[in-house]
Design an enzyme around this catalytic site. Structure first.
Site, mmCIF file in Angstrom:
data_model
loop_
_atom_site.group_PDB
_atom_site.id
_atom_site.type_symbol
_atom_site.label_atom_id
_atom_site.label_comp_id
_atom_site.label_asym_id
_atom_site.label_seq_id
_atom_site.Cartn_x
_atom_site.Cartn_y
_atom_site.Cartn_z
ATOM 1 N N ASP A 240 10.707 5.061 9.273
ATOM 2 C CA ASP A 240 10.749 3.590 9.398
ATOM 3 C C ASP A 240 11.894 3.053 10.264
ATOM 4 O O ASP A 240 12.564 2.084 9.879
ATOM 5 C CB ASP A 240 10.817 2.946 7.999
ATOM 6 C CG ASP A 240 9.582 3.256 7.155
ATOM 7 O OD1 ASP A 240 8.681 3.975 7.635
ATOM 8 O OD2 ASP A 240 9.521 2.791 5.997
ATOM 9 N N CYS B 257 12.499 4.225 1.242
ATOM 10 C CA CYS B 257 11.464 5.063 1.870
ATOM 11 C C CYS B 257 11.915 6.491 2.122
ATOM 12 O O CYS B 257 11.119 7.429 2.005
ATOM 13 C CB CYS B 257 10.953 4.393 3.134
ATOM 14 S SG CYS B 257 9.947 2.929 2.730
ATOM 15 N N LYS C 223 1.990 3.518 7.164
ATOM 16 C CA LYS C 223 1.825 3.540 5.701
ATOM 17 C C LYS C 223 2.034 2.140 5.146
ATOM 18 O O LYS C 223 2.685 1.307 5.784
ATOM 19 C CB LYS C 223 2.830 4.518 5.083
ATOM 20 C CG LYS C 223 4.269 4.106 5.351
ATOM 21 C CD LYS C 223 5.248 5.080 4.765
ATOM 22 C CE LYS C 223 6.676 4.698 5.093
ATOM 23 N NZ LYS C 223 7.116 3.410 4.523
HETATM 24 C C1 VGL Z 1 11.259 -0.017 2.926
HETATM 25 C C2 VGL Z 1 11.427 -1.717 1.390
HETATM 26 C C3 VGL Z 1 10.146 -2.146 1.711
HETATM 27 C C4 VGL Z 1 11.905 1.168 3.567
HETATM 28 C C5 VGL Z 1 9.987 -0.421 3.237
HETATM 29 O O1 VGL Z 1 11.514 1.527 4.701
HETATM 30 O O2 VGL Z 1 12.828 1.735 2.954
HETATM 31 N N1 VGL Z 1 11.961 -0.660 1.981
HETATM 32 N N2 VGL Z 1 9.435 -1.490 2.632
#
Ligand code: VGL
Ligand code: ZN
Length: 209
Positions: free
Chosen positions: A11, A154, A109
């Site tokens: 991410d 994540c 995702k």
């Molecule tokens: C994430 C909160 C919501 C992350 C993704 O990438 O850690 N955290 N969505």
């Protein structure tokens, strides 16, 4: 059996960097280090948090609730976030500083409206696989080095699920940054170690090559 390792970059997206919708402190600092790490791996997978606008993890989709509240969903507790990484938006794009042209897969995702997915392997209902384990197994990968954002969400969930799926797993701590919501960073460290995830530093990884 031959050991083959892949790097998972979790991410690294604009919305998780300063100025983004769900900024992780220092999130923008780690791209150069991750680019360097990636040169040591033939196999690199990038993940992208990739939500529809009506996603259940967005506080705005729950009238009366605020960002960072926790609610109960059919699959368990869910932290509510500011709307982030809406599919196709600039916020959802990978950070411009990421330079890993040989990455073989970009895995998206969290695209089902009613299920979140911190993990790159299994959605939050703990039942819906993303297909990543199959992809890695089919390429004979047994070891995973994981880095990116956010360490306590994540990265943590992906690392724990990777161990569950039978991989040998390291999290490269200095190539991650954390949200740190109510001690979640320390909690994540302990939980990962309990689960059999090894915590390492990029220096150790670079020296061993
Ligand atoms: C994430 C909160 C919501 C992350 C993704 O990438 O850690 N955290 N969505
Ligand atoms: Zn998300």
């Amino acid at each position: 059996m031959q050991k083959k390792a892949a790097l998972l970059v979790i991410d690294l997206q604009n919305d998780f960097c300063p100025g983004g919708a769900l900024a992780v402190p220092g999130g923008d600092e780690i791209a150069p280090l991750i680019n360097s790490l990636a040169r040591y791996f033939d196999d690199v997978v990038l993940t992208q948090d990739w939500h529809p606008a009506d996603h259940t993890s967005f506080a705005a989709n729950h009238p009366g609730k605020a960002a960072f509240d926790t609610i109960q969903l059919p699959y368990g507790p869910q932290v509510l976030w500011p709307a982030h990484c809406v599919m196709g938006t600039l916020g959802a794009a990978l950070v411009p500083g990421l330079d890993i042209p040989h990455a073989g897969l970009i895995l998206r995702k969290g695209s089902h409206s009613s299920i979140d997915s911190y993990s790159g392997f299994l959605e939050a209902d703990r039942a819906t696989p993303t297909g990543l384990a199959g992809y890695l197994r089919e390429r004979s990968i047994t070891q995973l080095y994981i880095c990116g954002l956010a360490f306590d969400f994540c990265v943590r969930w992906t690392a724990e699920d990777a161990v569950q799926a039978g991989f040998e797993v390291w999290v490269v701590e200095d190539a991650c940054r954390a949200i740190d919501l109510q001690g979640s960073s320390a909690k994540a460290r302990a939980a990962m170690q309990n689960a059999g995830v090894k915590l390492t530093k990029s220096q150790d990884l670079l020296q061993s090559h």
